[in-house]
Design a protein around this motif. Structure first.
Motif, short mmCIF file in Angstrom:
data_model
loop_
_atom_site.label_atom_id
_atom_site.label_comp_id
_atom_site.label_asym_id
_atom_site.label_seq_id
_atom_site.Cartn_x
_atom_site.Cartn_y
_atom_site.Cartn_z
N PRO A 179 0.82 -1.21 0.00
CA PRO A 179 0.00 0.00 0.00
C PRO A 179 0.86 1.27 0.00
O PRO A 179 1.91 1.32 0.64
CB PRO A 179 -0.78 -0.10 1.31
CG PRO A 179 -0.74 -1.51 1.70
CD PRO A 179 0.50 -2.09 1.12
N THR A 181 0.37 4.06 1.43
CA THR A 181 0.56 4.72 2.73
C THR A 181 1.69 4.07 3.52
O THR A 181 2.42 4.76 4.23
CB THR A 181 -0.71 4.68 3.58
OG1 THR A 181 -1.23 3.36 3.56
CG2 THR A 181 -1.74 5.63 3.06
N LEU A 182 1.87 2.75 3.36
CA LEU A 182 2.98 2.09 4.05
C LEU A 182 4.31 2.57 3.48
O LEU A 182 5.26 2.82 4.21
CB LEU A 182 2.89 0.57 3.88
CG LEU A 182 2.14 -0.19 4.95
CD1 LEU A 182 2.16 -1.68 4.65
CD2 LEU A 182 2.74 0.07 6.32
N MET A 184 4.85 5.47 1.99
CA MET A 184 5.07 6.86 2.40
C MET A 184 5.46 6.92 3.87
O MET A 184 6.31 7.71 4.26
CB MET A 184 3.82 7.69 2.13
CG MET A 184 3.61 7.99 0.66
SD MET A 184 2.01 8.77 0.33
CE MET A 184 2.34 10.44 0.80
N GLY A 185 4.83 6.05 4.68
CA GLY A 185 5.19 6.00 6.09
C GLY A 185 6.66 5.68 6.27
O GLY A 185 7.34 6.27 7.12
N ARG A 187 9.12 6.20 4.03
CA ARG A 187 9.96 7.30 3.57
C ARG A 187 9.86 8.49 4.51
O ARG A 187 10.81 9.24 4.67
CB ARG A 187 9.53 7.71 2.16
CG ARG A 187 9.99 6.69 1.12
CD ARG A 187 9.32 6.91 -0.21
NE ARG A 187 9.57 8.24 -0.73
CZ ARG A 187 8.76 8.88 -1.58
NH1 ARG A 187 7.66 8.28 -2.00
NH2 ARG A 187 9.05 10.08 -2.02
N ASN A 188 8.70 8.63 5.17
CA ASN A 188 8.49 9.73 6.10
C ASN A 188 9.52 9.72 7.23
O ASN A 188 10.01 10.76 7.65
CB ASN A 188 7.08 9.62 6.69
CG ASN A 188 6.58 10.89 7.35
OD1 ASN A 188 5.45 11.02 7.72
ND2 ASN A 188 7.47 11.87 7.51
N VAL A 189 9.88 8.51 7.70
CA VAL A 189 10.87 8.45 8.77
C VAL A 189 12.28 8.33 8.22
O VAL A 189 13.22 8.02 8.94
CB VAL A 189 10.58 7.31 9.77
CG1 VAL A 189 9.30 7.60 10.54
CG2 VAL A 189 10.48 5.97 9.08
N GLY A 190 12.42 8.59 6.91
CA GLY A 190 13.76 8.71 6.33
C GLY A 190 14.38 7.40 5.86
O GLY A 190 15.60 7.34 5.69
N LEU A 191 13.57 6.35 5.66
CA LEU A 191 14.14 5.08 5.20
C LEU A 191 14.43 5.15 3.71
O LEU A 191 13.64 5.68 2.93
CB LEU A 191 13.18 3.93 5.47
CG LEU A 191 13.02 3.53 6.93
CD1 LEU A 191 11.98 2.44 7.06
CD2 LEU A 191 14.33 3.06 7.50
N ARG A 195 17.56 -0.49 3.61
CA ARG A 195 16.78 -0.47 4.85
C ARG A 195 15.29 -0.36 4.55
O ARG A 195 14.45 -0.95 5.21
CB ARG A 195 17.21 0.71 5.73
CG ARG A 195 18.56 0.49 6.37
CD ARG A 195 18.59 0.97 7.80
NE ARG A 195 18.22 2.36 7.98
CZ ARG A 195 17.91 2.88 9.16
NH1 ARG A 195 17.89 2.14 10.23
NH2 ARG A 195 17.59 4.15 9.26
N LEU A 199 12.98 -3.26 5.79
CA LEU A 199 12.09 -2.96 6.92
C LEU A 199 10.64 -2.72 6.48
O LEU A 199 9.72 -2.86 7.28
CB LEU A 199 12.59 -1.73 7.68
CG LEU A 199 13.90 -1.92 8.44
CD1 LEU A 199 14.40 -0.61 9.02
CD2 LEU A 199 13.73 -2.93 9.56
N ILE A 200 10.43 -2.33 5.24
CA ILE A 200 9.06 -2.04 4.79
C ILE A 200 8.60 -3.03 3.71
O ILE A 200 7.63 -3.77 3.90
CB ILE A 200 8.94 -0.60 4.24
CG1 ILE A 200 9.38 0.43 5.27
CG2 ILE A 200 7.52 -0.33 3.76
CD1 ILE A 200 8.42 0.65 6.41
N ALA A 204 6.02 -6.25 4.27
CA ALA A 204 4.69 -5.93 3.75
C ALA A 204 4.30 -6.89 2.63
O ALA A 204 3.12 -7.18 2.45
CB ALA A 204 4.67 -4.49 3.24
#
Lengths: 290, 272
Positions: A179, A181-182, A184-185, A187-191, A195, A199-200, A204
Motif C-alpha cells: 500500500p 501509505t505504508l 510513504m510511512g 519514507r516519512n521516517v527517512g528510510l 533499509r 524494513l518495509i 509488507a
C-alpha cells in the motif's frame, strides 16, 4: 413540516434490563464441540477412512504385483527405513533439493532487486517470467544432460529453473502491491535503499513471498523426483526417484508404493509442518492472511 | 479577508506562491495554483476545500513527497525538499500501520529508525504516548485486531511519539463512522490541550474544520487557490449550538459554494 403522523405517537425510553436474565450471551464451547470442528481431527479421520478403503480393496483384489495392501507397504517402508536404504535415498534427494532451492532463491533475489530498482528491470523480469514460467522444468532435462552430463549439476539446474520464476514472480507482484501509505510511512521516517526494502517492502509483501516459496518448493520437489526417475543413479547414490525406479525394475510393487509414500510424507511434512509453522508465526499472526 | 504577508518571524511553516502539478497517465493536473499561507507554532491549521481542490496534494508537498513547480515551502526557514521525521504524516487509510508489528512496536518503530531519542528513553516514551491515547491494554496486540478508531489512535500516537515540528493529518477521520469520528475529534483536541503540538489537518467537512481548527484555510475548487483564512479558535463543542458557530459555518459554505469561481475546461477531478 406540518403535524405529521410521526409526532402523534408518544416518545419513550426504556432502562436496559440486566443482561444476566437473557440466558446464553456467551459461553465456552464444550470439549466435544471443539473436537468435532477441529481441522486436524477431521483430516486425521479422512486419512483413516482412506487407509481402510485401501486395505480392504487390496485384500479383495489379492494381487500384490498390481496393488499391495497397506500393511505390506508399511512393512516394506519400515524395513527399508531400518536397513537405511530409504534414509540414504531421501538424504541424497534432499541434499540436491536444498542446493537447487537455495540457488533458485538467491538468483530470484538478485532478479527482483533489479526489477524493483527500475521500470526497465521490472519489464525485463516480467518478460523473462512470462517466457520461462510456463516451461516445465523437466522439459529442460535433456538440455541439462547435454550441458552438465549425468549427475547432480543437471538436477540442480532443473530445480533452479522450477524455483526461480515462481518465486521471482510472486515477490515482484508482492512488492508492487504494498500500500502507498505504508511506503510513504517508511519514507516519512527517512528510510531509503536496503533499509527501506528490508524494513518495509519485504515484511509488507511477505504473504506473496511466502506463497512464492511454497509454490517453488512444490515445483522443485516434483521436478526432482521426476528427474531422478529419468536418469536415476549418479555416482552410486541415487535419490528417492531412483529408489522407485529400481523397485519397478524388480517388479517389487510394495517397494514402489513405499517410495511413493515417502514422497507424499515429505511433501506433507514440508507443507503442513514447516510452512504451516512459518505461516502461524507470521502472516496468520499479523492478520495478513486468514 | 485581509491576508497578512506570510513573512512573520514566528511562522513555523511558510508556503509561498506554491503551484503543484502531477501527472496522471492521460493528463497533467494542476492541483494548486500560487497558494500562500503560513502555520505558526501551536496552530491547529485546517485546510478545507471540496474534493479535488488539491488539499491532500498540498499536504503531501509539505510532507516532502512532491516538490512544487513554482514557489517554495519552508519549515523553520529551511526549504523542504524531501520527506523527513520533523513532519510526521497521519493518513486516512487504516493500512498505514505495519501489520507485522504490534501496537507498541508500531509506535516504537519511527523512534528506532530515526534514532532521535536515546534508546532507553524510547520505550518509556512509547508507553507514555500509548497511555495518552488510551490503548495501554492493547499494547501487544497486532493492528488487525483493532477497530478503525483504535488504529487511528495508534497512527496518531506513533506520529506524536516522535515529537515532530508539525503533525500532518490527511483526512484522518474520514474513514471512521460518524460517532467514532466525533469522539476522535474530541480526543485530538484534548491531546492538543495537554501537549500543544502544531498540526496541519486536511478535511472536507465544514463542521470538522470549525471544531478541530484554530485557523481554517478555505481553498477554491480545482485548481486549489486560497479563498480565505478564518479564525475559528473560539468555536468548539461547547458553543456548537451558538449562533456564531452557525454564522461561521454559513460563511464558509458561501465561500465554497456561493459564487462559482471560473472553472477551467478540465473536469477531471483529482481526489488526492
Amino acid at each position: 413540516m406540518q403535524n405529521t403522523n410521526t409526532s402523534a405517537r408518544p416518545e419513550f425510553e426504556i432502562e436496559p434490563v440486566d443482561s444476566g436474565s437473557i440466558g446464553e450471551v456467551e459461553r465456552p464451547l464444550s470439549l466435544f464441540e471443539r473436537i468435532a470442528t477441529n481441522e486436524t481431527v477431521q483430516r486425521f479421520a479422512i486419512l483413516v477412512v482412506l487407509i481402510l478403503v485401501w486395505e480392504l480393496y487390496a485384500r479383495w483384489l489379492n494381487n500384490s504385483l498390481l496393488f499391495p495392501t497397506f500393511t505390506d507397504t508399511i512393512g516394506t517402508f519400515f524395513r527399508d527405513i531400518k536397513n537405511g536404504v530409504l534414509i540414504n535415498r531421501t538424504i541424497t534427494s534432499m541434499r540436491t533439493l536444498v542446493i537447487g532451492y537455495a540457488f533458485g532463491l538467491a538468483i530470484a533475489a538478485v532478479f527482483t532487486t533489479f526489477a524493483v530498482a527500475s521500470g526497465l528491470g521490472t519489464r525485463i523480469l516480467s518478460t523473462l517470467t512470462a517466457m520461462f514460467n510456463p516451461l516445465p522444468a523437466i522439459a529442460l532435462l535433456p538440455l541439462a544432460l547435454i550441458w552438465f552430463g549425468l549427475g547432480t549439476p543437471s538436477l540442480v539446474f532443473v530445480i533452479i529453473h522450477s524455483v526461480l520464476w515462481a518465486v521471482a514472480l510472486n515477490t515482484l507482484s508482492g512488492f508492487r502491491a504494498v500500500p502507498e501509505t505504508l511506503r510513504m510511512g517508511g519514507r516519512n521516517v527517512g528510510l531509503k535503499g536496503a533499509r527501506y526494502v528490508g524494513l518495509i517492502l519485504i515484511p509488507a509483501a511477505f504473504p506473496s513471498i511466502l506463497a512464492g516459496l511454497k509454490i517453488g518448493w512444490a515445483f522443485a520437489w516434483r521436478t526432482l523426483v521426476a528427474a531422478e526417475l529419468v536418469f536415476g543413479v549418479s555416482s552410486r547414490s541415487g535419490g528417492i526417484g531412483w529408489y522407485i525406479f529400481e523397485a519397478r525394475n524388480e517388479l517389487d510393487t510394495a517397494t514402489v508404493f513405499s517410495g511413493l509414500l515417502t514422497v507424499i510424507l515429505i511433501g506433507l511434512f514440508v507443507e503442513s509442518v514447516i510452512f504451516r509453522a512459518i505461516e502461524a508465526r507470521t502472516v496468520n499472526l499479523w492478520g495478513m492472511q486468514t | 479577508m485581509s491576508m497578512p504577508a506570510p513573512s512573520s518571524s514566528q511562522a513555523l511553516l511558510a508556503v509561498n506562491g506554491v503551484t503543484l502539478q502531477y501527472k496522471t497517465p492521460r493528463h497533467l493536473v494542476t492541483a494548486t495554483y500560487r497558494v500562500n499561507f503560513s502555520v505558526h507554532q501551536g496552530d491547529r491549521y485546517v485546510i478545507l476545500g471540496p474534493s479535488g481542490c488539491g488539499k491532500s496534494t498540498l499536504l503531501k508537498a509539505v510532507g516532502g513527497f512532491m516538490s512544487p513547480v513554482e514557489g517554495e515551502i519552508t519549515i523553520r526557514g529551511r526549504k523542504i525538499d524531501a520527506p523527513g521525521p520533523d513532519r510526521m504524516m497521519v493518513f486516512q487509510e487504516f493500512e498505514q500501520l505495519m501489520p507485522w508489528k504490534t501496537v507498541f512496536q508500531n509506535v516504537l518503530f519511527p523512534m528506532k529508525v530515526t534514532k532521535k531519542f536515546a534508546r532507553e528513553d524510547t520505550i518509556a516514551r512509547a508507553n507514555s504516548v500509548i497511555e495518552k491515547v488510551g490503548l495501554t491494554k492493547f499494547k501487544d496486540v497486532y493492528p488487525h485486531m483493532l477497530s478503525g478508531g483504535m488504529k487511528m489512535r495508534v497512527a496518531i500516537a506513533r506520529a506524536m511519539a516522535l515529537e515532530p515540528d508539525i503533525l500532518l493529518m490527511d483526512e484522518p477521520f474520514a474513514a471512521l463512522d460518524a460517532l467514532t469520528r466525533r469522539s476522535m475529534q474530541q480526543e485530538l483536541l484534548s491531546l492538543w490541550d495537554q501537549l500543544r503540538f502544531t498540526v496541519m489537518f486536511v478535511t472536507h467537512s465544514i463542521e470538522e474544520a470549525i471544531l478541530v481548527g484554530s485557523r481554517v484555510l478555505v481553498l477554491s475548487p480545482h485548481p486549489g487557490r486560497v479563498r480565505a483564512e478564518l479564525d475559528t479558535d473560539r468555536l468548539n463543542y461547547n458553543n456548537i449550538d451558538h449562533v456564531d458557530f452557525g454564522a461561521m459555518s454559513k460563511r464558509i459554505h458561501n465561500l465554497l459554494f456561493g459564487e462559482k469561481p471560473k472553472q477551467p475546461g478540465a473536469k477531471e477531478g483529482a481526489t488526492a
